[in-house]
Design a protein around this motif. Structure first.
Motif, PDB file in Angstrom:
ATOM      1  N   ASN A 154      23.627  10.178   1.627  1.00 37.17           N
ATOM      2  CA  ASN A 154      23.920   8.886   1.013  1.00 37.17           C
ATOM      3  C   ASN A 154      23.467   8.875  -0.449  1.00 37.17           C
ATOM      4  OD1 ASN A 154      24.041   6.217   0.255  1.00 37.17           O
ATOM      5  ND2 ASN A 154      23.262   5.447   2.209  1.00 37.17           N
ATOM      6  N   TYR A 165      28.767  13.132  -5.225  1.00 38.55           N
ATOM      7  CA  TYR A 165      29.729  12.060  -5.463  1.00 38.55           C
ATOM      8  C   TYR A 165      30.375  12.228  -6.837  1.00 38.55           C
ATOM      9  CZ  TYR A 165      31.245   7.289  -6.631  1.00 38.55           C
ATOM     10  OH  TYR A 165      31.967   6.206  -7.039  1.00 38.55           O
ATOM     11  N   GLN A 188      37.306   7.219  -2.305  1.00 36.83           N
ATOM     12  CA  GLN A 188      37.271   6.351  -1.122  1.00 36.83           C
ATOM     13  C   GLN A 188      37.790   7.097   0.110  1.00 36.83           C
ATOM     14  OE1 GLN A 188      39.220   2.547  -1.565  1.00 36.83           O
ATOM     15  NE2 GLN A 188      38.021   1.770   0.150  1.00 36.83           N
ATOM     16  N   TYR A 191      35.134   9.576   1.242  1.00 41.84           N
ATOM     17  CA  TYR A 191      33.986   8.981   1.948  1.00 41.84           C
ATOM     18  C   TYR A 191      34.379   8.343   3.274  1.00 41.84           C
ATOM     19  CZ  TYR A 191      30.369  10.267  -1.303  1.00 41.84           C
ATOM     20  OH  TYR A 191      29.461  11.004  -2.035  1.00 41.84           O
ATOM     21  N   LYS A 192      35.683   7.993   3.422  1.00 42.99           N
ATOM     22  CA  LYS A 192      36.170   7.535   4.728  1.00 42.99           C
ATOM     23  C   LYS A 192      36.000   8.638   5.764  1.00 42.99           C
ATOM     24  CE  LYS A 192      37.638   3.385   5.069  1.00 42.99           C
ATOM     25  NZ  LYS A 192      37.670   2.833   3.730  1.00 42.99           N
ATOM     26  N   ASP A 334      29.485   1.071  -3.557  1.00 42.96           N
ATOM     27  CA  ASP A 334      29.476  -0.070  -2.628  1.00 42.96           C
ATOM     28  C   ASP A 334      30.889  -0.567  -2.391  1.00 42.96           C
ATOM     29  OD1 ASP A 334      26.833   0.011  -2.202  1.00 42.96           O
ATOM     30  OD2 ASP A 334      26.300  -1.744  -3.410  1.00 42.96           O
ATOM     31  N   TYR A 337      33.005   1.215   0.106  1.00 39.09           N
ATOM     32  CA  TYR A 337      32.655   0.889   1.487  1.00 39.09           C
ATOM     33  C   TYR A 337      32.989  -0.560   1.809  1.00 39.09           C
ATOM     34  CZ  TYR A 337      30.796   5.208   3.241  1.00 39.09           C
ATOM     35  OH  TYR A 337      30.682   6.483   3.716  1.00 39.09           O
TER      36      TYR A 337
ATOM     37  N   ARG B  60      25.932  -5.656   3.030  1.00 42.95           N
ATOM     38  CA  ARG B  60      25.401  -4.467   3.673  1.00 42.95           C
ATOM     39  C   ARG B  60      24.147  -4.797   4.481  1.00 42.95           C
ATOM     40  NH1 ARG B  60      23.757   0.489   0.080  1.00 42.95           N
ATOM     41  NH2 ARG B  60      23.385   2.034   1.687  1.00 42.95           N
ATOM     42  N   ILE B 228      25.636   5.220   8.355  1.00 43.43           N
ATOM     43  CA  ILE B 228      26.848   4.847   7.636  1.00 43.43           C
ATOM     44  C   ILE B 228      26.758   3.362   7.267  1.00 43.43           C
ATOM     45  CG2 ILE B 228      29.366   4.625   7.796  1.00 43.43           C
ATOM     46  CD1 ILE B 228      28.657   7.493   7.894  1.00 43.43           C
ATOM     47  N   PRO B 229      26.985   3.022   5.968  1.00 39.05           N
ATOM     48  CA  PRO B 229      26.902   1.612   5.580  1.00 39.05           C
ATOM     49  C   PRO B 229      27.813   0.746   6.444  1.00 39.05           C
ATOM     50  CG  PRO B 229      27.124   2.979   3.633  1.00 39.05           C
ATOM     51  CD  PRO B 229      27.275   3.892   4.822  1.00 39.05           C
TER      52      PRO B 229
END
Lengths: 339, 284, 312
Positions: A154, A165, A188, A191-192, A334, A337, B60, B228-229
């Protein structure tokens, strides 16, 4: 025995507890504390030994170097909160900037105090896949394809993972006709595909190798080599993408701490020795790319594949900007996600 | 833990040590607990009401509250059912190894959480002893999913229900059940209407303790969660994440939320305990 | 009161011999199966896994992991921390229990809740609180730095965090017991001319020693095993401020899994020894005039009668 002797016992014990902290300092050998991040343990174990020998040969003084390892960000925070580090050797400049900003212990222009932006060794971001590369992963865009299980730490809790990243972002933005929006879509999609977002780099490697989760691990090159050697040359292989980021883990003297302990000279010499022939060889041996490959062992240097590398300054301007745009709360990470 | 009120004789004067113990208790309590907590609250107060509210209601975080509280509730519920069964088996039946089982119940309490975390992950990962079976039979992954969080929290909370129910069960006199049997009640009916009401306060206390412990758990969950967020991030992990970004006020704000919650949980536990005392007619 | 210690292994329990308190065999075996299966899944298997992983590469690596200087330093630190924090909490527990059991005052319920509070505070927050107090930017940080005191990233910080997480254990064991015992004996002793210390030493202590020991054992286990709170305030300096649980994490992060589990098995062993001592203490305490869990009288007829009526 009377009541009065009973009366003071607890207070005496409490006082002893508080006073426990003031001992320690005055040993005869000078001891340097190097506060570092997780994956440098093997590197500094070897380097510290070499430096102690070198220093003794040079000056006749016998010194000691102690290590502290942890996540880069939490290590920086410990120094901010008062951990008596003489030198910091962290994963990214942003963490040393944070120490400089929040305390006056490191000067703001620390990056220019040592050659090569104060990064004596570098690395890059590569992929670790299962033996035989069953999904035929060759480059960054293979990671964003549906059905590929990706493991990476993360970036919000791991400094090292921010390089991963940014490498992906840099690849996307360097594609012909790329825009901010297309880069964001790419990252995106990537990270999916992430199955487990461990809090640190080593956690990710364990998840991928020991637990057998995922098809590809995004990793620092030095970590990938190490994992390959320590955990399974017969199970894993390294894949090098067409383009990646030049990861520059920086080092700095925490001047206020080192001066207070009367060993600023030692701390500076310690970091400078990283640039020496011996320092560079040890870095190369431990899979970090030496800044001066001509000083390191040719065999070690030959292990590093050639690929196109971009720096953070070229693509993102500076660490501060990259951090603000991508990793601060409400930033791009952020947003991808859905936050 | 209810207090004897009323009978406050002038005992204060008879026994020595009131001022000493009061002074020392308050001194030590302040030093270890109250002053550090005050630091937390004041630091969070620097955000101001609006800033504080914003800090604790990020999406979150809200997702992590749901996971932390939801998984903790579920884990405590599972522990209530199986903890009761286990306590029943330990008190009522004799079987080989009963003593050993009884002693090992406290293991999750004594085993460091980091150790618990790595061994649970090793077991429940899809190449682990148990994880491979579960995935083979049911096709579900355990480790690195919210289910993994649940497993860790069940482990952490297991001793609490067993240890609160066990002594109450031991103390229930057999005469009660004999009387019920004489009146022609079935075993199930006796359990349902005679035993269960007597056990309920202890069960609730155990449930609340297991729940309170699980909400704040960090060490064992972190290895098995997946993090995972919005999916498998627990609240304590977000405190660490915020600290990693040098966001002290944000971290303390979340800390305050959790602390207030702990305090409320303890009030509920104390209430349940005084209820159970009254219920069983216990004289403190 | 309980028949537990008198039961012989293999024989039936008194409940099973009594038709009114026994279940049909299938019910019994279902309960046993479910209960023990649950136990095996969540307690036995993780415990076995620790030792299995630790000994996977044989005894040689196992011992060399344990005698490694960093591991030895961690063992020493962990023992030191336990040796200081447990007695401090012991003294506090006795003082608090004496206060709460022997005197009436306002705010007692609040005090009790405050004593319990550390039990349910997340360890991460515990560490954070001490950082806010004693960190370089904390309330006392500047003063401490000027006077050369070090709290966090040194032994005192680790101690404080450990004391916090083990804070309620001794007090929690003693308070209900001392409340149940009342204060008649102590008052009689005082009337007969005993000093406060004499009363405590000769009257109170013999009555509470088993509960005291039990509380100490629990505190000790928790003190040696604390991870989250200590990791925030330790600074993780190798050979200096790493406790055993931190050492486990470090070895694990170095891909040194066998060594990580070897050190972990030490902690598990410690937990097992703790549990053995605990069982022994309970065994000793049983059947004496003092028991660890205060005895409860038969539920009064008022609660039993309606229940029985419902059944009939």
């Amino acid at each position: 025995m009377s009541l009065s002797s009973f009366k003071f016992l607890p207070f005496a014990l409490s006082a002893a507890l508080l006073l426990g902290g003031c001992g320690g300092e005055g040993g005869s050998t000078r001891t340097l504390l190097n506060v570092s991040y997780d994956p440098t343990r093997e590197l500094y174990q070897e380097f510290n030994e070499a430096f102690v020998k070198h220093w003794e040969a040079e000056t006749g003084e016998r010194v000691q170097v102690t290590q502290s390892h942890g996540g880069s960000g939490s290590q920086a925070r410990s120094v901010i909160d008062g951990l008596q580090a003489d030198v910091v050797t962290l994963a990214l400049a942003y963490d040393i900037d944070a120490i400089a900003e929040r305390t006056s212990k490191i000067p703001a222009d620390w990056e220019s105090k040592l050659p090569d932006n104060s990064s004596p060794y570098t690395s890059t971001i590569v992929f670790l896949v299962r033996k035989g590369n069953p999904l035929n992963i060759q480059d960054w865009d293979d990671l964003a394809k549906p059905g590929v299980g990706v493991i990476t730490p993360n970036p919000k809790s791991s400094g090292g993972a921010r390089w991963n990243y940014l490498a992906a972002w840099g690849y996307a933005i360097k594609q012909p006709g790329a825009t901010e929006a297309s880069a964001r879509d790419f990252v995106q999609a990537l990270y999916k595909n992430v199955l487990v977002l461990d809090s640190g780099a080593r956690g990710s490697t364990t998840t991928f190798v020991q637990r057998g989760i995922g098809d590809v691990l995004i990793s620092w090159e030095n970590e990938a080599f190490l994992a390959l050697n320590e955990l399974g040359p017969d199970q894993l292989e390294i894949v090098v993408p067409s383009v990646s980021i030049l990861a520059e883990p920086p080092v700095a003297v925490v001047e206020a701490n080192a001066e207070a302990k009367g060993q600023a000279d030692l701390a500076r010499a310690y970091l400078e020795y990283l640039y020496s022939a011996e320092g560079q060889s040890i870095a190369a041996k431990n899979y970090y790319r030496p800044r001066h490959p001509e000083l390191a062992g040719a065999e070690d240097v030959a292990r590093f594949p050639q690929l196109e590398l971009f720096t953070i300054r070229e693509v993102f301007g500076s660490w501060g900007e990259a951090q603000r745009t991508h990793f601060d709360d409400g930033g791009v990470f952020d947003q991808i996600y859905g936050l | 833990m209810a207090l004897t009120k009323g009978a406050a004789q002038s005992s204060r004067r008879v026994l020595p040590g009131y001022r000493l113990t009061l002074g020392y208790t308050l001194f030590y309590l302040s030093l270890i607990v109250l002053i550090p907590m005050a630091a937390l609250f004041l630091r969070a107060a620097e955000l101001g009401p609006a800033g504080f509210w914003e800090a604790i209601t990020e999406p979150r975080l809200v997702a992590s509250y749901k996971l932390s509280f939801g998984a903790s509730l579920l884990a405590a519920a599972i522990n209530s059912v199986f903890g009761l069964l286990l306590a029943w088996a330990l008190v009522r039946y004799s079987f080989p190894g009963r003593r050993i089982v009884d002693a090992l119940i406290d293991l999750p309490f004594a085993l460091p959480t980091a150790v618990a975390g790595i061994s649970l992950t090793a077991l429940y990962a899809n190449n682990g002893w148990l994880g491979s079976i579960v995935e083979g039979v049911f096709g579900i992954k355990v480790a690195f999913t919210p289910l993994g969080v649940l497993i860790a929290l069940v482990f952490i909370g297991l001793p609490f229900v067993v240890r609160t129910v066990q002594p109450v069960l031991e103390d229930i006199e057999t005469e009660l059940e004999e009387a019920a049997a004489c009146l022609g009640a079935s075993r199930w009916r006796t359990f349902r209407h005679v035993l269960l009401p007597l056990l309920t306060p202890a069960l609730l206390t155990g449930f609340a303790l297991a729940f309170a412990r699980a909400v704040g758990e960090y060490g064992s969950v972190i290895f098995i969660a997946g993090n995972i967020p919005l999916v498998s991030e627990i609240t304590p992990l977000l405190i660490i994440t915020k600290l990693e970004q040098f966001d002290y006020s944000g971290a303390t704000a979340v800390g305050v939320v959790m602390l207030v919650f702990s305090f409320l949980m303890l009030l509920v536990i104390n209430l349940l305990q005084s209820l159970s005392t009254r219920r069983l007619g216990r004289n403190p | 009161m309980s028949a537990t210690p008198m039961r012989k292994p293999g024989s039936q329990s008194r409940y099973e011999r009594n038709p009114a308190t026994s279940e049909k065999p299938w019910v019994k075996y279902t309960i046993l199966g479910l209960g023990l299966g649950y136990f095996a899944l969540f307690i036995l298997m993780p415990l076995i896994a620790v030792f299995y992983e630790a000994l996977r590469r044989g005894w040689g690596p196992y011992f060399s992991a344990i005698v490694h200087p960093d591991a030895m330093a961690a063992i020493k630190l962990t023992l030191t921390v336990a040796a200081i924090s447990v007695p401090l909490n012991l003294v506090f527990g006795v003082a608090a229990a004496w206060l709460i059991a022997k005197f009436e005052f306002r705010g007692k319920q609040l005090l009790l809740t405050m004593i319990d509070l550390p039990f349910s505070v997340s360890p991460v927050i515990v560490g954070l609180m001490y950082v806010l107090l004693f960190g370089a930017n904390g309330w006392f940080g500047v003063w401490l730095a000027e006077h050369g005191f070090r709290i966090i990233f040194a032994l005192p910080g680790i101690l404080l965090a450990t004391i916090f997480v083990t804070f309620p254990f001794v007090a929690r064991e003693l308070i209900p017991l001392m409340q149940a015992q009342g204060k008649d004996e102590e008052e009689a002793a005082v009337v007969l001319g005993a000093s406060g210390w004499q009363v405590f030493w000769h009257v109170t202590l013999p009555n509470i020693k088993w509960a005291l020991l039990y509380g100490v054992i629990l505190s000790n286990a928790r003190a040696m095993g604390e991870f989250g709170a200590v990791s925030v305030v330790s600074g993780k300096i190798r050979g200096a401020t790493n406790t055993l649980p931190l050492q486990v994490e470090i070895l694990y992060n170095e891909y040194n899994f066998a060594a990580a589990f070897a050190v972990a098995s030490l902690l598990a062993l410690l937990a097992l020894v703790t549990l053995v001592i605990k069982t022994w203490v309970e065994h000793r305490a049983h059947g004496r005039d003092v028991v660890v869990s205060p005895e409860r009288p038969l539920p009064p007829a008022a609660t039993v009668q309606p229940a029985l009526e419902k059944v009939a």
